[in-house]
Design an enzyme around this catalytic site. Structure first.
Site, PDB file in Angstrom:
ATOM      1  N   SER A 235      33.348  20.847 100.083  1.00 43.32           N
ATOM      2  CA  SER A 235      32.093  20.108  99.998  1.00 43.32           C
ATOM      3  C   SER A 235      32.197  19.073  98.904  1.00 43.32           C
ATOM      4  O   SER A 235      33.121  19.091  98.100  1.00 43.32           O
ATOM      5  CB  SER A 235      30.949  21.070  99.691  1.00 43.32           C
ATOM      6  OG  SER A 235      31.084  21.509  98.358  1.00 43.32           O
ATOM      7  N   LYS A 236      31.206  18.196  98.919  1.00 45.00           N
ATOM      8  CA  LYS A 236      31.169  17.182  97.864  1.00 45.00           C
ATOM      9  C   LYS A 236      31.073  17.873  96.512  1.00 45.00           C
ATOM     10  O   LYS A 236      31.609  17.430  95.519  1.00 45.00           O
ATOM     11  CB  LYS A 236      29.952  16.284  98.055  1.00 45.00           C
ATOM     12  CG  LYS A 236      30.004  15.467  99.333  1.00 45.00           C
ATOM     13  CD  LYS A 236      28.609  14.950  99.711  1.00 45.00           C
ATOM     14  CE  LYS A 236      28.546  14.640 101.193  1.00 45.00           C
ATOM     15  NZ  LYS A 236      27.181  14.527 101.684  1.00 45.00           N
TER      16      LYS A 236
END
Ligand code: GLU
Length: 284
Positions: A235-236
């Protein structure tokens, strides 16, 4: 047959990465495989978490990958009146209520019950604000939601036990993802939601809202996640690298691999549509 309308709905908190590309590609492929439309919606309701220019970067990345929407993109930050109207309908129907609790009060009442870092709101707090100012607006949950995912099969969640009365409008005045996504999917006529499996757990809340608002229920397909080297979802937040788009076809092949697809023809995207159709074309 109802016309198919699908969408990709990135939160512009960072550039596209290998994980979000899988969701983008899958939603695009499903729309193409159904001869439908594919829309892009920028989910920037949480403004403080969205760096300026990230929306434009994501749109540019999609364009470089050849994933082009069939209509101009929408921005959630421009759609507040729709969310306000939906909240008002839920309040009028007695399905949403103002909550005066502070985090500390919820923590004290809920004890250790936590879910993905969020406290499960105790239903015992539903009975009015006792004259104190409203902080957040919450949805009154009720019971179990059963639903069908095109990849995961039958799913069930007891909202009252597992989630609690969830927030529709936050104490800081920002709209919650759950309300915005449901209102927008209905307003844009979305028939099919194809997105990452990390969001599957939100689906029962969204179905509960769709029912309460009398909206059509879309079909769902949640795609496999790309895992980071530590086994966590990429994920970011855990620093997923922005896509290196010097070779867009290579990135598309990698994302297709996560979806279990192999391109067999010279023309990459059309051959992936054929592969997707063979895998998912007959179940929705
Ligand atoms: N905006 C959400 C995200 O980027 C996705 C919402 C959705 O596809 O329903 O995680």
């Amino acid at each position: 047959m109802t016309a198919y309308i699908g969408r990709f709905a990135p939160s512009p908190t960072g550039p596209l990465h290998a994980g979000s590309l899988v969701a983008a590609l899958a939603s695009w492929l499903d729309a193409r495989a159904h001869g439908g439309q594919w829309l892009v919606r920028i989910e920037d309701v949480d403004g403080p978490r969205c760096p300026p220019g990230m929306d434009a970067l994501i749109l540019q990345q999609l364009d470089q990958l050849g994933l082009r929407p069939d209509a101009p993109p929408e921005w959630q930050s421009r759609r507040s009146p729709l969310y306000e109207a939906a909240l008002q309908r839920l309040i009028d129907a007695g399905q949403a209520y103002g909550c005066a609790c502070t985090r500390a009060e919820i923590a004290a009442a809920a004890g250790p019950r936590q879910r993905h870092g969020e406290l499960v709101y105790p239903g015992s707090r539903r009975n009015g604000t006792h004259g104190r100012p409203v902080r957040a607006w919450r949805f009154r949950v009720d019971g179990r939601i059963d639903w069908q995912d095109r990849r995961l099969g039958r799913q069930t969640q007891d909202l009252a036990v597992e989630v609690g009365d969830f927030v529709l409008k936050r104490a800081d005045g920002l709209w919650a993802y759950q309300l915005a996504v449901v209102v927008d999917d209905a307003d844009q006529g979305i028939t099919d939601i194809v997105r990452g499996e990390d969001l599957a757990d939100n689906t029962p809340r969204q179905i509960a809202l769709q029912r309460a608002l009398g909206l059509p229920l879309p079909r769902y397909l949640h795609t496999p996640l790309v895992l980071a080297p530590d086994g966590q979802k990429l994920s970011k937040q855990n620093g997923a690298a922005a896509l290196d788009l010097s070779d867009p076809a290579a990135r598309l092949r990698e994302a297709a691999g996560v979806l279990g697809l192999q391109a067999s023809g010279a023309d990459l995207l059309p051959s992936l549509v054929t592969a997707w159709q063979a895998r998912h074309g007959d179940n929705g």
